[in-house]
Design an enzyme around this catalytic site. Structure first.
Site, PDB file in Angstrom:
ATOM      1  N   LYS A  80       0.801  -1.236   0.000  1.00 35.04           N
ATOM      2  CA  LYS A  80       0.000   0.000   0.000  1.00 35.04           C
ATOM      3  C   LYS A  80       0.833   1.285   0.000  1.00 35.04           C
ATOM      4  O   LYS A  80       0.397   2.296  -0.536  1.00 35.04           O
ATOM      5  CB  LYS A  80      -0.910   0.032   1.229  1.00 35.04           C
ATOM      6  CG  LYS A  80      -2.130  -0.861   1.138  1.00 35.04           C
ATOM      7  CD  LYS A  80      -2.966  -0.582   2.368  1.00 35.04           C
ATOM      8  CE  LYS A  80      -4.212  -1.400   2.439  1.00 35.04           C
ATOM      9  NZ  LYS A  80      -5.083  -0.952   3.527  1.00 35.04           N
ATOM     10  N   ASP A  93     -10.369   4.047   1.870  1.00 29.71           N
ATOM     11  CA  ASP A  93     -10.786   3.869   3.273  1.00 29.71           C
ATOM     12  C   ASP A  93     -11.459   5.133   3.794  1.00 29.71           C
ATOM     13  O   ASP A  93     -12.324   5.073   4.667  1.00 29.71           O
ATOM     14  CB  ASP A  93      -9.577   3.543   4.162  1.00 29.71           C
ATOM     15  CG  ASP A  93      -9.118   2.109   3.976  1.00 29.71           C
ATOM     16  OD1 ASP A  93      -9.917   1.290   3.496  1.00 29.71           O
ATOM     17  OD2 ASP A  93      -7.955   1.824   4.307  1.00 29.71           O
TER      18      ASP A  93
END
Ligand code: ATR
Length: 279
Positions: free
Chosen positions: A70, A105
């Site tokens: 990520k 997110d």
């Protein structure tokens, strides 16, 4: 090399982890009648650069990115403000020949609260527990929604302080053992730590100290109803659970790859719930 006829996205991780993302995206492809695919690709760190830079040559319109890639994909793509602020990207897509990245997110957290507890972002103070990667997405989302005061508590205070320095004066840190003192002022309480998860320690929060209009969100989704959410529910407070955030964070990636904005339905939730309780 020619791209396959049906657009496909993938999840890039290492090792190939069990993920609910294929279940979610296949559900949307099926219900929206879109011909497309979503597969898991196990990509070791040494192959990440090559894999990402040749994403479209491999026939993919985009990808989700998970552990441990990520952070690394930021340097291999053009990140938006969310990915930059969070310091990690979980979604890649191609736009005008450019590989872009974002962190969904943030909207997963916001979208879930919008759906579960409308009005949750009206004036008030927020209290966020935890200062890891998930917390950065939550704090970024709260500041974006205009929260003037975000209290941030973490077992390791230095980590909370680093996050507060990055996000500015609206974020104020407090020691972990002072959490219960701030509860009476919190309009929103968010748990981003792993406490309350199956096999982890308990989260010691005195929910009775929260105001009656408070909303409680937990990012943990195994179990679905964490002890924190159960206590908040028993008090009649509005809650938003971790499974909701998981589902809402998937919406934008699907839209970017396949061109239609999908809905988080009760049917989808039930499908993923059944899969969660199976394991
Ligand atoms: P994520 O990306 O999911 O946020 P992370 O970066 O590993 O994962 O962060 C985990 C969070 O849970 C951290 O805030 C961590 O606190 P520390 O920074 O002090 O490690 C918190 N956490 C994990 N176990 C904990 C425990 N037993 N007590 C309190 N906090 C805990």
């Amino acid at each position: 090399m020619s791209a396959p006829k049906t657009p496909a996205a993938c999840l890039i991780g290492w090792p190939a982890a069990h993920s609910r993302s294929p279940l979610i995206h296949h559900y949307w492809l099926r219900t929206l009648g879109i011909e497309g695919g979503y597969v898991i690709e196990a990509v070791p760190p040494e192959d990440l650069r090559d894999f990402v830079l040749r994403l479209s040559l491999r026939g993919f319109v985009g990808a989700n990115v998970t552990i441990p890639h990520k952070e690394a994909v930021l340097a291999l793509s053009t990140p938006d403000a969310r990915a930059k602020a969070v310091g990690a990207a979980n979604t890649l897509w191609l736009a005008d020949g450019e590989l872009r990245s974002t962190n969904t997110d943030v909207e997963g957290f916001l979208g879930n609260l919008d759906a579960s507890a409308p009005g949750w972002d009206e004036a008030g103070e927020a209290l966020v527990l935890g200062a890891g990667g998930a917390s950065r997405a939550v704090v970024f989302g709260l500041l974006e929604r205009g929260f003037g005061r975000v209290h941030l508590a973490n077992r390791t205070l230095a980590r909370a302080e680093a996050l507060a320095t990055q996000f500015g004066p609206n974020v104020q840190t407090l020691p972990w053992d002072a959490v219960n003192d701030v509860l009476p002022r919190a309009r929103l309480l968010v748990n981003t730590t792993s406490l309350g998860m199956h096999g982890q320690g308990a989260l010691d929060v005195e929910v009775t100290r929260l105001p009656q209009e408070a909303v409680v969100a937990d990012l943990v989704y195994v179990p679905l109803v964490t002890p924190l959410l159960a206590a908040a529910g028993a008090r009649g407070l509005k809650t938003a659970d971790g499974l909701g955030m998981l589902l809402y964070q998937a919406v934008r990636g699907f839209e970017l790859w396949f061109g239609q904005r999908p809905e988080v339905t009760a049917e989808l939730r039930a499908l993923v719930e059944a899969d969660l309780t199976k394991t």
